[in-house]
Design a protein around this motif. Structure first.
Motif, PDB file in Angstrom:
ATOM      1  N   TYR A  17      35.240  37.926  34.176  1.00 27.33           N
ATOM      2  CA  TYR A  17      35.734  38.073  35.550  1.00 27.33           C
ATOM      3  C   TYR A  17      36.270  36.750  36.093  1.00 27.33           C
ATOM      4  O   TYR A  17      37.264  36.712  36.830  1.00 27.33           O
ATOM      5  CB  TYR A  17      34.630  38.599  36.472  1.00 27.33           C
ATOM      6  N   VAL A  18      35.613  35.655  35.730  1.00 28.61           N
ATOM      7  CA  VAL A  18      36.065  34.328  36.178  1.00 28.61           C
ATOM      8  C   VAL A  18      37.441  34.011  35.594  1.00 28.61           C
ATOM      9  O   VAL A  18      38.300  33.424  36.260  1.00 28.61           O
ATOM     10  CB  VAL A  18      35.038  33.239  35.775  1.00 28.61           C
ATOM     11  N   LYS A  19      37.685  34.416  34.336  1.00 30.66           N
ATOM     12  CA  LYS A  19      38.951  34.143  33.661  1.00 30.66           C
ATOM     13  C   LYS A  19      40.070  35.121  34.032  1.00 30.66           C
ATOM     14  O   LYS A  19      41.245  34.854  33.779  1.00 30.66           O
ATOM     15  CB  LYS A  19      38.752  34.200  32.137  1.00 30.66           C
ATOM     16  N   SER A  20      39.703  36.252  34.642  1.00 33.84           N
ATOM     17  CA  SER A  20      40.669  37.337  34.893  1.00 33.84           C
ATOM     18  C   SER A  20      41.870  36.883  35.725  1.00 33.84           C
ATOM     19  O   SER A  20      41.731  36.358  36.835  1.00 33.84           O
ATOM     20  CB  SER A  20      39.957  38.489  35.610  1.00 33.84           C
ATOM     21  N   LYS A  21      43.067  37.105  35.190  1.00 35.18           N
ATOM     22  CA  LYS A  21      44.302  36.791  35.919  1.00 35.18           C
ATOM     23  C   LYS A  21      44.513  37.749  37.090  1.00 35.18           C
ATOM     24  O   LYS A  21      44.997  37.341  38.150  1.00 35.18           O
ATOM     25  CB  LYS A  21      45.494  36.857  34.958  1.00 35.18           C
ATOM     26  N   LEU A  22      44.158  39.015  36.875  1.00 32.32           N
ATOM     27  CA  LEU A  22      44.334  40.010  37.943  1.00 32.32           C
ATOM     28  C   LEU A  22      43.481  39.672  39.166  1.00 32.32           C
ATOM     29  O   LEU A  22      43.946  39.770  40.310  1.00 32.32           O
ATOM     30  CB  LEU A  22      43.977  41.413  37.427  1.00 32.32           C
ATOM     31  N   LEU A  23      42.234  39.261  38.930  1.00 29.90           N
ATOM     32  CA  LEU A  23      41.364  38.910  40.054  1.00 29.90           C
ATOM     33  C   LEU A  23      41.843  37.646  40.763  1.00 29.90           C
ATOM     34  O   LEU A  23      41.736  37.526  41.988  1.00 29.90           O
ATOM     35  CB  LEU A  23      39.917  38.738  39.578  1.00 29.90           C
ATOM     36  N   LYS A  24      42.395  36.714  39.999  1.00 22.47           N
ATOM     37  CA  LYS A  24      42.959  35.513  40.619  1.00 22.47           C
ATOM     38  C   LYS A  24      44.159  35.882  41.488  1.00 22.47           C
ATOM     39  O   LYS A  24      44.331  35.359  42.598  1.00 22.47           O
ATOM     40  CB  LYS A  24      43.368  34.507  39.538  1.00 22.47           C
ATOM     41  N   LEU A  25      44.967  36.807  40.996  1.00 22.97           N
ATOM     42  CA  LEU A  25      46.123  37.276  41.771  1.00 22.97           C
ATOM     43  C   LEU A  25      45.690  37.981  43.054  1.00 22.97           C
ATOM     44  O   LEU A  25      46.298  37.805  44.110  1.00 22.97           O
ATOM     45  CB  LEU A  25      46.983  38.217  40.919  1.00 22.97           C
TER      46      LEU A  25
ATOM     47  N   ASN B 102      34.770  35.985  23.086  1.00 16.13           N
ATOM     48  CA  ASN B 102      33.345  36.204  22.816  1.00 16.13           C
ATOM     49  C   ASN B 102      32.473  35.737  24.005  1.00 16.13           C
ATOM     50  O   ASN B 102      31.533  34.944  23.846  1.00 16.13           O
ATOM     51  CB  ASN B 102      32.920  35.490  21.532  1.00 16.13           C
ATOM     52  N   ILE B 103      32.824  36.218  25.176  1.00 17.20           N
ATOM     53  CA  ILE B 103      32.119  35.841  26.406  1.00 17.20           C
ATOM     54  C   ILE B 103      31.519  37.088  27.056  1.00 17.20           C
ATOM     55  O   ILE B 103      31.825  38.217  26.670  1.00 17.20           O
ATOM     56  CB  ILE B 103      33.069  35.143  27.415  1.00 17.20           C
ATOM     57  N   ASN B 104      30.635  36.881  28.049  1.00 19.90           N
ATOM     58  CA  ASN B 104      30.040  38.032  28.747  1.00 19.90           C
ATOM     59  C   ASN B 104      30.964  38.503  29.876  1.00 19.90           C
ATOM     60  O   ASN B 104      31.996  37.871  30.167  1.00 19.90           O
ATOM     61  CB  ASN B 104      28.637  37.702  29.275  1.00 19.90           C
ATOM     62  N   LYS B 105      30.541  39.565  30.516  1.00 20.64           N
ATOM     63  CA  LYS B 105      31.393  40.206  31.523  1.00 20.64           C
ATOM     64  C   LYS B 105      31.644  39.293  32.720  1.00 20.64           C
ATOM     65  O   LYS B 105      32.772  39.207  33.232  1.00 20.64           O
ATOM     66  CB  LYS B 105      30.735  41.512  31.990  1.00 20.64           C
ATOM     67  N   ASN B 106      30.609  38.613  33.199  1.00 21.44           N
ATOM     68  CA  ASN B 106      30.762  37.717  34.350  1.00 21.44           C
ATOM     69  C   ASN B 106      31.733  36.581  34.055  1.00 21.44           C
ATOM     70  O   ASN B 106      32.550  36.198  34.905  1.00 21.44           O
ATOM     71  CB  ASN B 106      29.406  37.149  34.776  1.00 21.44           C
ATOM     72  N   GLU B 107      31.662  36.049  32.832  1.00 20.35           N
ATOM     73  CA  GLU B 107      32.582  34.977  32.423  1.00 20.35           C
ATOM     74  C   GLU B 107      34.012  35.493  32.329  1.00 20.35           C
ATOM     75  O   GLU B 107      34.973  34.795  32.668  1.00 20.35           O
ATOM     76  CB  GLU B 107      32.138  34.384  31.085  1.00 20.35           C
TER      77      GLU B 107
ATOM     78  N   ASN C  81      39.793  46.647  34.020  1.00 16.04           N
ATOM     79  CA  ASN C  81      38.825  46.919  32.937  1.00 16.04           C
ATOM     80  C   ASN C  81      39.421  46.618  31.557  1.00 16.04           C
ATOM     81  O   ASN C  81      38.741  46.079  30.685  1.00 16.04           O
ATOM     82  CB  ASN C  81      38.373  48.382  33.003  1.00 16.04           C
ATOM     83  N   LYS C  82      40.689  46.960  31.382  1.00 15.42           N
ATOM     84  CA  LYS C  82      41.373  46.653  30.117  1.00 15.42           C
ATOM     85  C   LYS C  82      41.382  45.140  29.874  1.00 15.42           C
ATOM     86  O   LYS C  82      41.101  44.661  28.769  1.00 15.42           O
ATOM     87  CB  LYS C  82      42.821  47.165  30.156  1.00 15.42           C
ATOM     88  N   GLU C  83      41.718  44.413  30.947  1.00 17.40           N
ATOM     89  CA  GLU C  83      41.801  42.958  30.828  1.00 17.40           C
ATOM     90  C   GLU C  83      40.426  42.351  30.540  1.00 17.40           C
ATOM     91  O   GLU C  83      40.297  41.476  29.674  1.00 17.40           O
ATOM     92  CB  GLU C  83      42.368  42.357  32.113  1.00 17.40           C
ATOM     93  N   ILE C  84      39.403  42.831  31.225  1.00 18.75           N
ATOM     94  CA  ILE C  84      38.045  42.309  31.044  1.00 18.75           C
ATOM     95  C   ILE C  84      37.570  42.549  29.608  1.00 18.75           C
ATOM     96  O   ILE C  84      37.012  41.650  28.950  1.00 18.75           O
ATOM     97  CB  ILE C  84      37.062  42.940  32.055  1.00 18.75           C
ATOM     98  N   ASN C  85      37.790  43.765  29.101  1.00 19.00           N
ATOM     99  CA  ASN C  85      37.395  44.082  27.715  1.00 19.00           C
ATOM    100  C   ASN C  85      38.147  43.214  26.707  1.00 19.00           C
ATOM    101  O   ASN C  85      37.584  42.766  25.699  1.00 19.00           O
ATOM    102  CB  ASN C  85      37.647  45.564  27.429  1.00 19.00           C
ATOM    103  N   TYR C  86      39.419  42.975  26.997  1.00 16.57           N
ATOM    104  CA  TYR C  86      40.241  42.121  26.119  1.00 16.57           C
ATOM    105  C   TYR C  86      39.684  40.690  26.092  1.00 16.57           C
ATOM    106  O   TYR C  86      39.548  40.061  25.029  1.00 16.57           O
ATOM    107  CB  TYR C  86      41.690  42.129  26.613  1.00 16.57           C
ATOM    108  N   LEU C  87      39.354  40.144  27.278  1.00 12.59           N
ATOM    109  CA  LEU C  87      38.841  38.774  27.377  1.00 12.59           C
ATOM    110  C   LEU C  87      37.477  38.620  26.696  1.00 12.59           C
ATOM    111  O   LEU C  87      37.205  37.603  26.061  1.00 12.59           O
ATOM    112  CB  LEU C  87      38.726  38.370  28.856  1.00 12.59           C
ATOM    113  N   ILE C  88      36.630  39.647  26.820  1.00 14.83           N
ATOM    114  CA  ILE C  88      35.302  39.608  26.184  1.00 14.83           C
ATOM    115  C   ILE C  88      35.433  39.514  24.667  1.00 14.83           C
ATOM    116  O   ILE C  88      34.745  38.725  24.002  1.00 14.83           O
ATOM    117  CB  ILE C  88      34.477  40.856  26.595  1.00 14.83           C
ATOM    118  N   LYS C  89      36.360  40.324  24.115  1.00 13.92           N
ATOM    119  CA  LYS C  89      36.552  40.329  22.655  1.00 13.92           C
ATOM    120  C   LYS C  89      37.229  39.046  22.177  1.00 13.92           C
ATOM    121  O   LYS C  89      36.850  38.460  21.157  1.00 13.92           O
ATOM    122  CB  LYS C  89      37.392  41.543  22.255  1.00 13.92           C
TER     123      LYS C  89
END
Length: 587
Positions: free
Chosen positions: A227-235, A220-225, A209-217
């Motif tokens: 998640y696609v960029k998330s390093k943790l989810l890729k790991l 300037n992308i939405n939550k689904n975008e 959640n921390k990572e997702i909030n950081y990426l959104i800010k």
């Protein structure tokens, strides 16, 4: 008892054949337990729709006279009220039933020979190995276990089975969390393994959640975008692929964490007195499902050209059954587990899946796939239930997961309340635990499974209400009376006494046990059995409030009431075993 109904049915058949040349006509014959307006048994004459009301009355008198003539040993008289033929049992009938109930075990009244060869598998609980068991699991457990006990009481051979979802993304999140945040920590205190692994999962979700909030800010992308960029989810996806490719290091951590969870689960099962005939693991069955899907590619399952995932078309909607990276989903495991069970358990009559109603669509899809694959002819059924809301006082706990009430914490909290409410001195911990389990299980079963449970601890410890504690109190009360007259020798064959109306009412209720249990199965509603047990407990307590045993001078009356008391004990013992609540000899 059914033997009277069967005899009445034979008389009705003969009259209809002789008078109207009608065979196998279905009459509506009712046992009456509480309504004094009608007889002990009454027949709805309106069933004879081909006759007018006058003719129905006339044929009713003919039937009544015939029943009296043929069954005068058991029937006192008959009369017609509101187009119902009412039949009243005589005193001899009740004495005969009392003798029968006294001599026979209650389970023998229920067992049917036609069910003995039928094998039923009940799949319930089936938790994920990434978190402890909570209130939702608890409702599943008590329903599944009670269903199993009911089917056993009817003579079926029952397999209580669970499959643990020990693989997948959710497990890999725990593995990654352990590697990133806990592996190098020293002196980690683990009181209960499933709680520890639950913490790993929560830690990962917090970091995600921390990572997702950081990426959104940042972007300037939405939550689904995000998640696609998330390093943790890729790991995590890398961990899953490694796991499915049997990576030794990943498998080592996986086994370590799962073993911690299983030991924790076992402790909770022991508190609830739950034992499974078999415990399966998704990691052992999912490949069977995966291979079955690949075997039927381009036949039942199809390839998505744009990402190479495999799907099943359900109502014009693509349901993914294998991801684009080749990893499996829940539906894959479901197919594999069924294939495993069919091979292991020969001649299965039925498989019942006890799973929450949020999975209704899943089972509709699953059953449709199985029909198209023509895997088996076994009856597959989804026994669904609704959610649980906790409304009571907040349970203070360091081991709550995402504010979800855990079974272990609920039991611990309830133990404290029971000790404070009912016991002033030191008391056996096992007795307190048994009262807690009785209260919890009973509360979860008394609500129709289709309804939401609004669980409130303040409502489940009432000694005079519809609670497990009240049933325990009733059993202990009757046991105390019987024990005080334990040395009295009963002369069962020489009983000659006119029974009181409340004694007859009680006996009539007791002999309906089999019908109630069958109705519970037919309607998929455990509350029918629970409310039956409660209503009889009220009648029992009312009976003993007005009918003394210990201080009565008339020995014949004392004797018949002692016999009835022993029958009541057998009834309560049998039904408490079905709903699997502990049986106490003292409170």
């Amino acid at each position: 008892m059914n033997f009277i109904i069967n005899k009445i049915n034979k008389i009705l058949d003969k009259i209809l054949i002789k008078k109207f040349k009608i065979k196998k006509f279905k009459f509506f014959i009712y046992n009456n337990y509480l309504n004094n307006q009608y007889g002990d048994v009454y027949i709805n004459l309106s069933t004879l729709y081909f006759l007018n009301s006058k003719q129905q009355q006339e044929i009713g008198y003919i039937i009544g006279k015939k029943i009296i003539n043929k069954l005068k040993k058991y029937i006192k008289y008959y009369r017609i009220i509101n187009n119902n033929l009412n039949i009243y049992y005589n005193n001899y009938f009740y004495l005969k039933i009392i003798k029968l109930l006294f001599k026979i075990k209650f389970n023998k009244l229920l067992i049917s020979n036609k069910n003995r060869k039928k094998k039923i598998l009940i799949d319930y609980l089936s938790p994920n190995s990434n978190k402890p068991l909570h209130l939702g699991h608890l409702r599943n457990i008590v329903i599944g276990n009670t269903l199993a006990n009911i089917y056993k009481s009817l003579g079926y051979k029952v397999i209580e089975s669970q499959i643990i979802n020990d693989r997948g993304i959710h497990i890999c999140k725990c593995i990654l969390s352990y590697k990133l945040f806990f592996k190098n920590k020293k002196n980690i205190k683990i009181k209960k393994g499933d709680h520890f692994v639950g913490k790993l999962y929560i830690k990962f979700e917090k970091e995600l959640n921390k990572e997702i909030n950081y990426l959104i800010k940042k972007y300037n992308i939405n939550k689904n975008e995000a998640y696609v960029k998330s390093k943790l989810l890729k790991l995590v996806n890398i961990e899953l692929i490694k796991w499915e490719n049997n990576n030794i290091k990943i498998l080592s951590i996986w086994k370590k964490l799962n073993n911690l969870v299983y030991k924790g689960f076992k402790k909770t099962y022991n508190k609830l007195n739950i034992k499974f005939n078999e415990i399966l693991y998704e990691s052992k069955t999912y490949l069977l499902g995966k291979n079955k899907i690949l075997e039927n590619l381009n036949n039942i399952f199809f390839l998505n050209t744009y990402d190479k995932s495999i799907y099943y078309l359900y109502k014009n909607k693509k349901i993914i059954v294998l991801r684009k990276n080749g990893t499996s989903l829940y539906i894959t495991q479901e197919i594999g587990t069924l294939l495993y069970r069919i091979k292991k358990h020969k001649k299965l009559f039925n498989i019942i899946y006890v799973v929450g109603n949020e999975q209704s669509d899943h089972f509709n899809i699953f059953f449709e796939i199985i029909n198209k694959l023509k895997i088996c002819n076994i009856k597959l059924y989804h026994y669904s239930y609704n959610t649980v809301n906790y409304l009571g006082k907040k349970i203070k706990s360091r081991r709550k997961i995402n504010n979800i009430i855990l079974i272990d914490e609920l039991i611990k909290y309830l133990n404290k309340i029971i000790k404070k409410k009912f016991f002033n001195k030191k008391i056996n911990k096992k007795k307190i635990l048994n009262l807690s389990i009785s209260a919890i299980k009973y509360e979860f079963l008394k609500i129709n499974p289709k309804k939401i449970i609004n669980f409130n601890i303040n409502n489940i410890l009432n000694l005079k209400g519809n609670t497990g504690i009240y049933i325990q109190y009733t059993y202990v009360r009757i046991l105390s009376i019987v024990n005080k007259l334990n040395n009295y020798k009963l002369k069962l064959n020489n009983i000659k006494i006119i029974l009181e109306n409340n004694e007859k009412t009680l006996i009539k209720q007791l002999i309906d046990n089999k019908n109630i249990i069958k109705k519970t199965i037919k309607t998929n509603d455990t509350s029918i059995l629970i409310n039956y047990i409660y209503n009889i407990s009220k009648i029992i307590n009312n009976f003993y409030n007005f009918n003394k045993i210990l201080k009565i001078k008339n020995l014949k009356i004392m004797e018949i009431r002692l016999i009835i008391s022993k029958i009541i004990l057998k009834f309560l013992y049998f039904n408490m075993k079905i709903i699997n609540i502990p049986i106490l000899k003292k409170i």
